[in-house]
Design a protein around this motif. Structure first.
Motif, mmCIF file in Angstrom:
data_model
loop_
_atom_site.group_PDB
_atom_site.id
_atom_site.type_symbol
_atom_site.label_atom_id
_atom_site.label_comp_id
_atom_site.label_asym_id
_atom_site.label_seq_id
_atom_site.Cartn_x
_atom_site.Cartn_y
_atom_site.Cartn_z
ATOM 1 N N THR A 1 0.769 -1.125 0.112
ATOM 2 C CA THR A 1 0.128 0.081 -0.186
ATOM 3 C C THR A 1 0.850 1.480 0.043
ATOM 4 O O THR A 1 0.555 2.229 -0.639
ATOM 5 C CB THR A 1 -1.004 0.077 1.202
ATOM 6 N N GLY A 2 2.332 1.193 0.438
ATOM 7 C CA GLY A 2 2.848 2.302 0.572
ATOM 8 C C GLY A 2 3.405 2.637 -0.928
ATOM 9 O O GLY A 2 3.512 3.785 -1.351
ATOM 10 N N ARG A 3 3.635 1.693 -1.640
ATOM 11 C CA ARG A 3 4.106 1.679 -2.964
ATOM 12 C C ARG A 3 3.003 2.042 -3.805
ATOM 13 O O ARG A 3 3.242 2.729 -4.911
ATOM 14 C CB ARG A 3 4.778 0.364 -3.401
ATOM 15 N N ALA B 1 12.546 -6.493 -13.020
ATOM 16 C CA ALA B 1 12.921 -5.194 -13.223
ATOM 17 C C ALA B 1 13.916 -5.331 -14.154
ATOM 18 O O ALA B 1 14.003 -4.146 -15.037
ATOM 19 C CB ALA B 1 13.554 -4.589 -11.812
ATOM 20 N N GLY B 2 14.920 -6.176 -14.361
ATOM 21 C CA GLY B 2 16.017 -6.346 -15.247
ATOM 22 C C GLY B 2 15.111 -6.272 -16.816
ATOM 23 O O GLY B 2 15.728 -5.668 -17.592
ATOM 24 N N LEU B 3 14.236 -7.248 -16.853
ATOM 25 C CA LEU B 3 13.837 -7.453 -18.179
ATOM 26 C C LEU B 3 12.903 -6.045 -18.732
ATOM 27 O O LEU B 3 12.968 -5.915 -19.933
ATOM 28 C CB LEU B 3 12.458 -8.565 -17.871
ATOM 29 N N ALA C 1 7.111 -1.627 -8.424
ATOM 30 C CA ALA C 1 8.042 -1.675 -7.319
ATOM 31 C C ALA C 1 8.506 -3.001 -7.100
ATOM 32 O O ALA C 1 7.817 -3.992 -7.554
ATOM 33 C CB ALA C 1 7.456 -0.971 -6.189
ATOM 34 N N VAL C 2 9.471 -3.018 -6.705
ATOM 35 C CA VAL C 2 10.186 -4.514 -6.270
ATOM 36 C C VAL C 2 11.047 -4.346 -5.001
ATOM 37 O O VAL C 2 11.622 -3.153 -4.822
ATOM 38 C CB VAL C 2 11.174 -5.177 -7.598
ATOM 39 N N CYS D 1 7.091 -7.981 -5.507
ATOM 40 C CA CYS D 1 6.769 -7.121 -6.677
ATOM 41 C C CYS D 1 5.417 -6.837 -6.831
ATOM 42 O O CYS D 1 4.410 -7.456 -6.469
ATOM 43 C CB CYS D 1 7.010 -8.417 -7.929
ATOM 44 N N LEU D 2 5.323 -5.588 -7.310
ATOM 45 C CA LEU D 2 3.831 -4.853 -7.460
ATOM 46 C C LEU D 2 3.953 -4.478 -8.921
ATOM 47 O O LEU D 2 4.908 -3.957 -9.476
ATOM 48 C CB LEU D 2 3.876 -3.680 -6.621
ATOM 49 N N LEU D 3 2.753 -5.233 -9.559
ATOM 50 C CA LEU D 3 2.662 -5.046 -11.082
ATOM 51 C C LEU D 3 1.450 -4.552 -11.441
ATOM 52 O O LEU D 3 0.472 -4.700 -10.917
ATOM 53 C CB LEU D 3 2.944 -6.709 -11.714
ATOM 54 N N PRO D 4 1.494 -3.674 -12.656
ATOM 55 C CA PRO D 4 0.394 -3.319 -13.193
ATOM 56 C C PRO D 4 -0.387 -4.193 -13.753
ATOM 57 O O PRO D 4 -0.023 -5.438 -14.240
ATOM 58 C CB PRO D 4 0.661 -2.202 -14.303
#
Length: 340
Positions: free
Chosen positions: A38-40, A93-95, A108-109, A116-119
């Motif tokens: 939730t912070g991210r 993140a690298g990809l 975010a990771v 990991c936080l993903l769309p």
């Protein structure tokens, strides 16, 4: 966020694993993860709204957040993986930096904790196929694009392994085979003896595959139709890298080809192989050698699949290594002749 402070309603899906224990069952660890997520979200101008949907499996925790504040209010996904697969966050993140047109860019990771936080990536390819809006030609297109991505990642192979992604290059596979066989407790004595007898041929297959001359790259290792998005015709986004390894890229073909065969029949196999190989031509390797490499990599891909089943959340006081039954299944697959 203190333990017990968040009583937001959530729907929990445990699938075929109602008794599996994950960090979500630990209230303190759950609060820690939610506080981070939730912070991210807030850092991106998003706030949580509505019921959470939580998917718990022995190999991952996946939380779907409904959010307000974004341009389209599409959901955001939090993923946590076991320590043995914690590389997935850093790899994502690298990809996103190396092949941004082919993958999701994380919001975010936390590479150390495997978070990991993903769309949202849009509709899954499986959904498109189930609705009758996708064809075998779409699978061909997806595999061409996936092969293009793998070729682009060849120069990054060492960087990928430095993130903790397991290395399973052809000449390393006999050692992986030995480890998997020694550690597995689900095989019968007869099965173990049969696999030990197979080892000399396995060593030959590995040497032959390495000699073809195709460079090592990232292997998703579980690229079925639920592991890629198809947000629009002709567009595909690859995700879910918890089973990934660095090895012969052609091993990637096993899972998607079987997935397509289940839906479209055996005629799908040759079409998918040929579509996948198109981006690999033109490097001075004969077409027949490329097809032979597919056959070898198809069989040896069972070792990567077997190894991935060990990447599960540790079960307290478990009498055997996690995923032992599934690992044994994939070791047995080494006996099966490739269909191509």
């Amino acid at each position: 966020m203190r333990r017990g402070d968040d009583d937001r309603a959530e729907t929990v899906d445990r699938g075929r694993f109602p008794d599996a224990r994950t960090p979500w069952d630990d209230l303190d660890r759950r609060a820690e993860a939610l506080d981070w997520a939730t912070g991210r979200l807030a850092a991106h101008g998003l706030r949580e709204s509505g019921r959470r949907q939580v998917r718990l499996r022995p190999w991952s925790v996946l939380v779907r957040f409904s959010v307000d504040g974004g341009r389209d209010d599409r959901p955001v996904w939090f993923k946590a993986v076991p320590p043995a697969a914690a590389f997935e966050a850093g790899l994502a993140a690298g990809l996103a930096a190396w092949v941004p047109d082919h993958v999701l860019a994380p919001l975010a990771v936390d590479a150390e904790r495997g978070w990991c936080l993903l769309p949202d990536g849009g509709p899954l390819f499986r959904q498109v196929l189930d609705e009758g809006a996708g064809t075998l030609a779409d699978w061909e297109d997806a595999l061409r694009r996936y092969a293009v991505m793998q070729r682009a990642l060849v120069p990054y192979a060492e960087k990928v392994t430095s993130l903790g992604v397991p290395s399973a290059r052809p000449l390393e596979l006999p050692g992986l085979f030995d480890t998997l066989l020694a550690e597995n407790e689900a095989l019968t004595g007869e099965e173990r003896a049969e696999l030990e007898a197979l080892r000399p041929r396995l060593v030959e297959w590995c040497a032959e595959l390495a000699a073809v001359g195709v460079a090592d790259s990232l292997d998703h290792a579980d690229l079925h139709e639920g592991q890629l998005f198809r947000p629009a015709p002709g567009r595909f986004t690859f995700f879910d890298w918890g089973d990934a390894l660095v090895g012969h890229p052609f091993s990637s073909l096993l899972v998607p080809a079987r997935s397509a065969e289940d839906r479209f029949g055996p005629q799908a196999l040759t079409r998918l192989r040929d579509a996948y190989l198109e981006p690999w031509t033109g490097d001075g390797i004969a077409a027949g050698d490329l097809r032979r490499a597919v056959s070898l990599a198809w069989r040896l891909a069972a070792l990567g699949r077997a190894a991935s089943w060990g990447r599960m959340f540790p079960a307290p006081a478990a009498p055997a290594a996690p995923g032992g039954t599934e690992t044994a299944h994939w070791l047995r697959e080494l006996h099966r002749e490739p269909p191509m």
